[in-house]
Design a protein around this motif. Structure first.
Motif, PDB file in Angstrom:
ATOM      1  N   THR A   1       3.553   9.919   8.752  1.00  0.00           N
ATOM      2  CA  THR A   1       3.768  11.021   9.684  1.00  0.00           C
ATOM      3  C   THR A   1       4.565  12.144   9.037  1.00  0.00           C
ATOM      4  O   THR A   1       4.252  13.339   9.200  1.00  0.00           O
ATOM      5  N   SER A   2       5.589  11.783   8.289  1.00  0.00           N
ATOM      6  CA  SER A   2       6.435  12.772   7.606  1.00  0.00           C
ATOM      7  C   SER A   2       5.620  13.599   6.619  1.00  0.00           C
ATOM      8  O   SER A   2       5.732  14.831   6.571  1.00  0.00           O
TER       9      SER A   2
ATOM     10  N   HIS B   1       7.839   7.526  -1.075  1.00  0.00           N
ATOM     11  CA  HIS B   1       7.786   8.649  -0.133  1.00  0.00           C
ATOM     12  C   HIS B   1       8.421   9.892  -0.762  1.00  0.00           C
ATOM     13  O   HIS B   1       7.902  11.010  -0.631  1.00  0.00           O
TER      14      HIS B   1
ATOM     15  N   SER C   1       5.935   5.909   9.904  1.00  0.00           N
ATOM     16  CA  SER C   1       6.837   7.068   9.883  1.00  0.00           C
ATOM     17  C   SER C   1       6.724   7.850   8.575  1.00  0.00           C
ATOM     18  O   SER C   1       6.834   9.084   8.574  1.00  0.00           O
ATOM     19  N   TYR C   2       6.488   7.149   7.471  1.00  0.00           N
ATOM     20  CA  TYR C   2       6.378   7.846   6.194  1.00  0.00           C
ATOM     21  C   TYR C   2       5.107   8.699   6.142  1.00  0.00           C
ATOM     22  O   TYR C   2       5.125   9.842   5.642  1.00  0.00           O
TER      23      TYR C   2
ATOM     24  N   TYR D   1       6.410  13.288  -1.345  1.00  0.00           N
ATOM     25  CA  TYR D   1       6.897  14.466  -0.634  1.00  0.00           C
ATOM     26  C   TYR D   1       7.129  15.622  -1.616  1.00  0.00           C
ATOM     27  O   TYR D   1       6.716  16.761  -1.362  1.00  0.00           O
TER      28      TYR D   1
END
Length: 639
Positions: free
Chosen positions: A631-632, A582, A628-629, A586
């Motif tokens: 979504t981030s 992630h 969640s990853y 990112y």
């Protein structure tokens, strides 16, 4: 027999040695005493723990009062003869003492060791200023080409064996001990002749050649080349060096002079003492000399470096005289490069490099470069003597890692004549040893080599600090590290990933651009290999691969396949791996978004990759166990 010696023979010989007017009669008395001395089964053990280990070897009879008296009387006669005013008598006494030193007992360990009592006699000689200088003059002949022992008036003999060298060292060391404290000498000499006048000994600094003669022996190849295979000789050298240092401490004050300024320890003598210390540090661990020798070095250094800055307290005299010691060791070697691992010069050189600061090696890299180049730079390892070659390279690679672990090595960036600094030079040494070869020894060498690269790159200054890898070296380093990604050793694969990320992080953009222009495959082929490591069975390797991917993906826009593979691992079973993947995504997506918004030409395809990533993330949002990853990352793209 001992009673006959005590009450009849020895008193008669003593009377002849003291009172007879004929020198030949006095010599005959000493020779007869020497014949008796050779019959004794006396043993000597080295100082400290070695003495305790061998103390049980001494015969119980020699502890009796009668035997002790006979031994004392024999030695008193030797000392009396060495103090004689006639040169022939002095030489006879000294020769008998040397012979006695060479008459030792055979222990269970198979070690021949001289006997204690003769050493006591040597201390007595050192405590008598009237004969010590004569002993040195008659014992040693030194010239520019030779260093010889003189055992008789008309003949000379080279130090012919380690045992003879040990005897000479023990004699000289005990003479120094007796010079520092001559109470034993006074007590025994007054027992022989109560009318004798015993003066305070000062022969070591009243005779200009006395200390020079002794220190020459400490560093002489007849001694230093035999230490590894002869523990008694090594123990004797350590004792001699220790007594020389004690003598310096006794007479020297700050600046190298004694209290009245009448004596100076010459720089050449200092270096000879240091050579002896270095060879002792290079002895095998089984000799058990390292700790005490280090203490001797620190004590000796304290005489000259007592005013050093607090930040410089780790320096020793080995650092100060490094530029002279390296050529000395090379010049004294029994052969030219390359050396064997068992050679005295090799052991001494490696011991010296371990003992000095990293900054000393870095600032004198041109001195040590030939040593490493001749032993490590070859890419070929012949089948004949393969085990010995690997053992030597592993030893030197371990030495390099030890040097590089010292932060001071990286505090200076000196430049060699070819404009390549220590960092690039050491990498050029390590690279040939990273090449994949079959066998367990080759695997061990590769692992140690990768660890050495890590130590070097980890402490290396960054680009912003004015330091960067040379483009030619980096272009060679990356493919070799790339090959290590498939190594069977998991720790090697892990370190290779870390080294790749460090190499890229600490290289300038100009260096990277040159590599891509000259051979784009060097970097382009890394991405698939690193992605494959995300499925490695060793989690630390997977985490290291994430770090390497983060470094390389920021250099050029990745393909859609790379993005897709990374998104798959957002659903990995290992939580740490998911977090690192992630982090990689990112950072990459944020960089692409910023470059696209600024309209940079180098990021023309950034928008396309962002769109692809958006599609994959939305699809994964419904299939991953933890969305969640995804979504981030979607929030970053769409934000």
């Amino acid at each position: 027999m001992q009673e006959s010696l005590q009450y009849i023979l020895l008193p008669g010989w003593e009377e002849l040695a003291k009172m007879d007017a004929s020198a030949s009669v006095r010599v005959a008395a000493l020779n007869a005493t020497g014949m008796i001395a050779k019959q004794f089964d006396w043993t000597c053990s080295p100082c400290g723990e070695h003495r305790d280990a061998l103390s049980s070897c001494k015969e119980s009879d020699s502890s009796t009062e009668l035997t002790a008296y006979v031994e004392s009387s024999v030695l008193s006669l030797f000392v009396l003869g060495a103090s004689d005013g006639n040169t022939e008598v002095q030489e006879s006494a000294i020769q008998q003492m040397i012979c006695s030193l060479n008459c030792g007992s055979q222990h269970e360990q198979g070690i021949n060791i001289p006997w204690d009592a003769a050493l006591t006699a040597c201390s007595i000689l050192g405590g008598s200023g009237t004969c010590s200088s004569s002993v040195l003059d008659m014992l040693v002949l030194s010239s520019e080409d030779n260093f010889e022992l003189r055992l008789s008036k008309d003949a000379t003999a080279m130090i012919s064996s380690p045992r003879e060298a040990a005897s000479t060292l023990l004699l000289l060391s005990r003479m120094l001990k007796g010079m520092i404290c001559n109470e034993d000498a006074a007590a025994i000499l007054l027992r022989v002749d109560p009318t004798l006048s015993i003066s305070v000994p000062n022969w070591i600094y009243t005779s200009p050649s006395a200390m020079a003669t002794i220190t020459t022996l400490l560093s002489h190849t007849s001694v230093t080349n035999c230490l590894a295979a002869n523990p008694p000789l090594a123990w004797a050298l350590q004792e001699a060096v220790s007594e020389v240092v004690r003598c310096c401490k006794h007479h020297l004050s700050v600046g190298g002079y004694d209290q009245d300024g009448s004596w100076t320890l010459k720089e050449e003598s200092v270096r000879e003492i240091l050579v002896g210390i270095v060879h002792l540090l290079g002895c095998p661990e089984s000799h058990d000399l390292s700790t005490q020798t280090t203490e001797i070095l620190l004590e000796f250094s304290s005489f000259f470096l007592c005013d050093a800055d607090s930040d410089d307290m780790k320096r020793s005299l080995l650092d100060v005289h490094f530029c002279k010691l390296v050529p000395k060791i090379i010049a004294d070697a029994e052969s030219a490069f390359p050396w064997k691992e068992s050679d005295a010069a090799f052991l001494a050189m490696t011991a010296l490099l371990r003992a000095v600061q990293g900054a000393t090696v870095s600032s004198n890299i041109e001195l040590v470069a030939p040593f490493f180049i001749h032993h490590m730079s070859s890419t070929e390892i012949s089948k004949e003597g393969e085990a010995e070659e690997y053992s030597l390279r592993i030893t030197l690679m371990s030495l390099l890692q030890c040097i590089l672990s010292d932060v001071s090595f990286h505090s200076l960036e000196h430049v060699l004549g070819n404009k390549i600094g220590p960092t690039d030079f050491i990498l050029s040494l390590v690279l040939p040893n990273l090449v994949w070869r079959t066998g367990g020894l080759a695997s061990a060498l590769r692992k140690l080599s990768v660890a050495t690269v890590f130590s070097l790159l980890y402490h290396m200054k960054g680009v912003e600090e004015g330091s960067a890898l040379h483009s030619d070296i980096l272009a060679q380093l990356i493919p070799v590290l790339h090959s290590c990604l498939e190594d069977t050793e998991s720790s090697t694969r892990e370190l290779a990933c870390v080294c790749l990320s460090l190499a890229l992080e600490k290289s300038s953009s100009e260096t990277i651009r040159k590599i891509w222009e000259n051979d784009a495959r060097i970097l382009d082929t890394l991405q698939p290999s690193l992605l494959n490591l995300l499925d490695d069975n060793h989690n630390p390797t997977r985490l290291a691969a994430c770090r390497a991917l983060k470094s390389i993906l920021t250099l050029r826009v990745p393909s859609e396949k790379v993005i897709a593979s990374l998104i798959v691992h957002l659903d990995d079973d290992n939580q740490e791996v998911k977090e690192k993947v992630h982090e990689v995504l990112y950072g990459l997506l944020e960089l692409l978004r910023l470059s696209s918004s600024k309209g940079e030409k180098s990021r023309d395809c950034g928008a396309s990759v962002l769109a692809t990533a958006n599609w994959y993330l939305k699809d994964a949002l419904h299939t991953h166990r933890d969305g969640s990853y995804c979504t981030s990352l979607l929030g970053l793209i769409e934000g």
